[in-house]
Design a protein around this motif. Sequence first.
Motif, mmCIF file in Angstrom:
data_model
loop_
_atom_site.group_PDB
_atom_site.id
_atom_site.type_symbol
_atom_site.label_atom_id
_atom_site.label_comp_id
_atom_site.label_asym_id
_atom_site.label_seq_id
_atom_site.Cartn_x
_atom_site.Cartn_y
_atom_site.Cartn_z
ATOM 1 N N ALA A 1 55.972 43.872 33.566
ATOM 2 C CA ALA A 1 54.871 43.233 34.284
ATOM 3 C C ALA A 1 55.464 42.675 35.574
ATOM 4 N N LYS A 2 54.633 42.534 36.590
ATOM 5 C CA LYS A 2 55.098 41.980 37.856
ATOM 6 C C LYS A 2 54.084 40.961 38.369
ATOM 7 N N ILE A 3 54.617 39.887 38.963
ATOM 8 C CA ILE A 3 53.775 38.869 39.592
ATOM 9 C C ILE A 3 53.910 39.012 41.103
ATOM 10 N N LEU B 1 58.768 40.849 35.108
ATOM 11 C CA LEU B 1 58.892 40.371 33.723
ATOM 12 C C LEU B 1 59.380 41.532 32.861
ATOM 13 N N SER B 2 60.679 41.524 32.556
ATOM 14 C CA SER B 2 61.316 42.605 31.795
ATOM 15 C C SER B 2 61.685 42.101 30.412
ATOM 16 N N GLY B 3 61.569 42.971 29.422
ATOM 17 C CA GLY B 3 61.956 42.570 28.075
ATOM 18 C C GLY B 3 61.224 43.339 26.992
ATOM 19 N N HIS B 4 60.034 43.855 27.315
ATOM 20 C CA HIS B 4 59.325 44.682 26.329
ATOM 21 C C HIS B 4 60.041 46.018 26.172
ATOM 22 N N ALA B 5 59.935 46.590 24.960
ATOM 23 C CA ALA B 5 60.630 47.845 24.653
ATOM 24 C C ALA B 5 59.739 49.071 24.823
ATOM 25 N N ALA C 1 50.843 42.099 26.412
ATOM 26 C CA ALA C 1 50.679 42.833 25.150
ATOM 27 C C ALA C 1 51.245 44.228 25.326
ATOM 28 N N SER C 2 51.976 44.696 24.310
ATOM 29 C CA SER C 2 52.728 45.938 24.480
ATOM 30 C C SER C 2 52.605 46.895 23.296
ATOM 31 N N ASP C 3 52.907 48.165 23.587
ATOM 32 C CA ASP C 3 53.019 49.187 22.546
ATOM 33 C C ASP C 3 54.210 48.924 21.617
ATOM 34 N N ASP C 4 55.090 47.992 21.984
ATOM 35 C CA ASP C 4 56.261 47.693 21.129
ATOM 36 C C ASP C 4 55.897 46.766 19.955
ATOM 37 N N HIS C 5 54.580 46.561 19.736
ATOM 38 C CA HIS C 5 54.040 45.767 18.618
ATOM 39 C C HIS C 5 54.152 44.257 18.847
ATOM 40 N N THR C 6 54.567 43.831 20.038
ATOM 41 C CA THR C 6 54.697 42.391 20.293
ATOM 42 C C THR C 6 53.867 41.957 21.502
ATOM 43 N N ALA C 7 53.631 40.657 21.547
ATOM 44 C CA ALA C 7 53.143 40.006 22.766
ATOM 45 C C ALA C 7 54.250 39.061 23.208
ATOM 46 N N LYS C 8 54.305 38.755 24.503
ATOM 47 C CA LYS C 8 55.294 37.807 25.001
ATOM 48 C C LYS C 8 54.622 36.764 25.879
ATOM 49 N N VAL C 9 55.115 35.544 25.778
ATOM 50 C CA VAL C 9 54.654 34.424 26.602
ATOM 51 C C VAL C 9 55.716 34.160 27.662
ATOM 52 N N TRP C 10 55.278 34.081 28.931
ATOM 53 C CA TRP C 10 56.208 33.935 30.056
ATOM 54 C C TRP C 10 55.836 32.722 30.902
ATOM 55 N N CYS C 11 56.808 32.164 31.580
ATOM 56 C CA CYS C 11 56.539 31.118 32.570
ATOM 57 C C CYS C 11 56.093 31.808 33.860
ATOM 58 N N GLU D 1 55.720 30.604 36.774
ATOM 59 C CA GLU D 1 56.438 30.092 37.949
ATOM 60 C C GLU D 1 57.797 30.773 38.128
ATOM 61 N N THR D 2 58.507 30.987 37.010
ATOM 62 C CA THR D 2 59.874 31.520 37.082
ATOM 63 C C THR D 2 59.991 32.971 36.612
ATOM 64 N N GLY D 3 58.994 33.461 35.856
ATOM 65 C CA GLY D 3 59.075 34.807 35.297
ATOM 66 C C GLY D 3 59.939 34.897 34.054
ATOM 67 N N GLU D 4 60.319 33.737 33.517
ATOM 68 C CA GLU D 4 61.194 33.700 32.339
ATOM 69 C C GLU D 4 60.385 33.915 31.062
ATOM 70 N N CYS D 5 60.942 34.687 30.115
ATOM 71 C CA CYS D 5 60.282 34.876 28.823
ATOM 72 C C CYS D 5 60.521 33.655 27.948
ATOM 73 N N LEU D 6 59.446 33.013 27.515
ATOM 74 C CA LEU D 6 59.561 31.788 26.707
ATOM 75 C C LEU D 6 59.530 32.093 25.213
ATOM 76 N N ARG D 7 58.715 33.098 24.814
ATOM 77 C CA ARG D 7 58.500 33.360 23.409
ATOM 78 C C ARG D 7 58.053 34.798 23.189
ATOM 79 N N THR D 8 58.436 35.355 22.041
ATOM 80 C CA THR D 8 57.933 36.668 21.633
ATOM 81 C C THR D 8 57.109 36.495 20.372
ATOM 82 N N LEU D 9 55.884 37.006 20.383
ATOM 83 C CA LEU D 9 54.981 36.884 19.234
ATOM 84 C C LEU D 9 55.103 38.151 18.397
ATOM 85 N N THR D 10 55.748 38.034 17.248
ATOM 86 C CA THR D 10 56.030 39.213 16.424
ATOM 87 C C THR D 10 55.273 39.146 15.106
ATOM 88 N N GLY D 11 54.977 40.310 14.548
ATOM 89 C CA GLY D 11 54.286 40.364 13.264
ATOM 90 C C GLY D 11 53.348 41.548 13.151
#
Length: 352
Positions: free
Chosen positions: A281-283, A295-299, A317-327, A329-339
Amino acid sequence: AVSRAVSASGDGTARIWNPETGDCLHTLGTVGWERSGNVQDAVLKCGREMIAAVFSPDSALVLSASVDGTAKIWSAQSGELIHTLNGHRRRLRSASFSPDGALAVTASDDRTAKIWNVESGECLHTLQGHSLEVSSAVFSPDGATVLTASLDKTAKIWCAQSGKCLQTLKGHRWDVFSAVFSPDGTLALTTSEDRTAKVWRVESGECLQTLRAQGPRFISAVFSPDGTLALTASLNPVAQIWRVDSGKCLHTLRGHQNSVHCAVFSPDGERVITASQDKEAKIWSVESGECLHTLSGHADALRSATYSPEGKLVLTASDDHTAKVWCAETGECLRTLTGHQGTLHSAKFLLH
């Protein structure tokens, strides 16, 4: 503080999350896999895939839409199923609440949209008039009308109270995939297989502007929060920002390596987020058109990206079965929602 998010997955479930902690609070529905012997052979039961899930405006309910042609209303608090909205004969393409949360509208491949009473779960109106699949349906900002898009090359505006067709927006040469209202409800914006997006005056049905894609078609188009700009995402690796009044392209946002599946404005209209098949993703800055964060990190490919209501967080939201929460302001990944055990078609924050 944002307290909830909801995701819809190809595994047949929606999940409600606390994005602050990454905890799954409720799983809505049951995972629709049939296991035949070993895990590799797990296949989805016919039509269980959930394609969308959204919170009601008051945050009390979740509305989900399924490939099996049903929509469901759930308690956001307990995760319990309240109503199953039965009546469509083919798969659903979209489901959304009215601004006051009293009604819901669903769009289906059965060539109709339906308006439902949320409290009782009954179908109030079937919007009949499209000659092919209905690809999307949304309420106007005042809740008085519904806008549908169809593969029959048209969009239509309907009276939510009577179910009557008020206006047909004709001018696209091919399938219409999406249609949205401007924030003040006076304009509509459509995208089509004919490689254009069009701006329409709702009252008269007149086409005011035609925005032309550079190459393959647009996937989606949305208005900025103040209604002066339009943002398109396309099958080629760019998003574009346009002036609604002149139809002029202000910025072409280049940097992705593959199709841009989704592009939306931040709540203040100063930023754009894009989600791509390229796993990123890009801001971007709306003013300059420059990329501020990647925003890099999804597989795997991204299906959607959205801002939290106050604009501080981003949810992908991604095809890698996860969602991710990002800041944001900084583009940092804060959390990965798995399940989830399948593609995530969408992930949304609470509206407030």
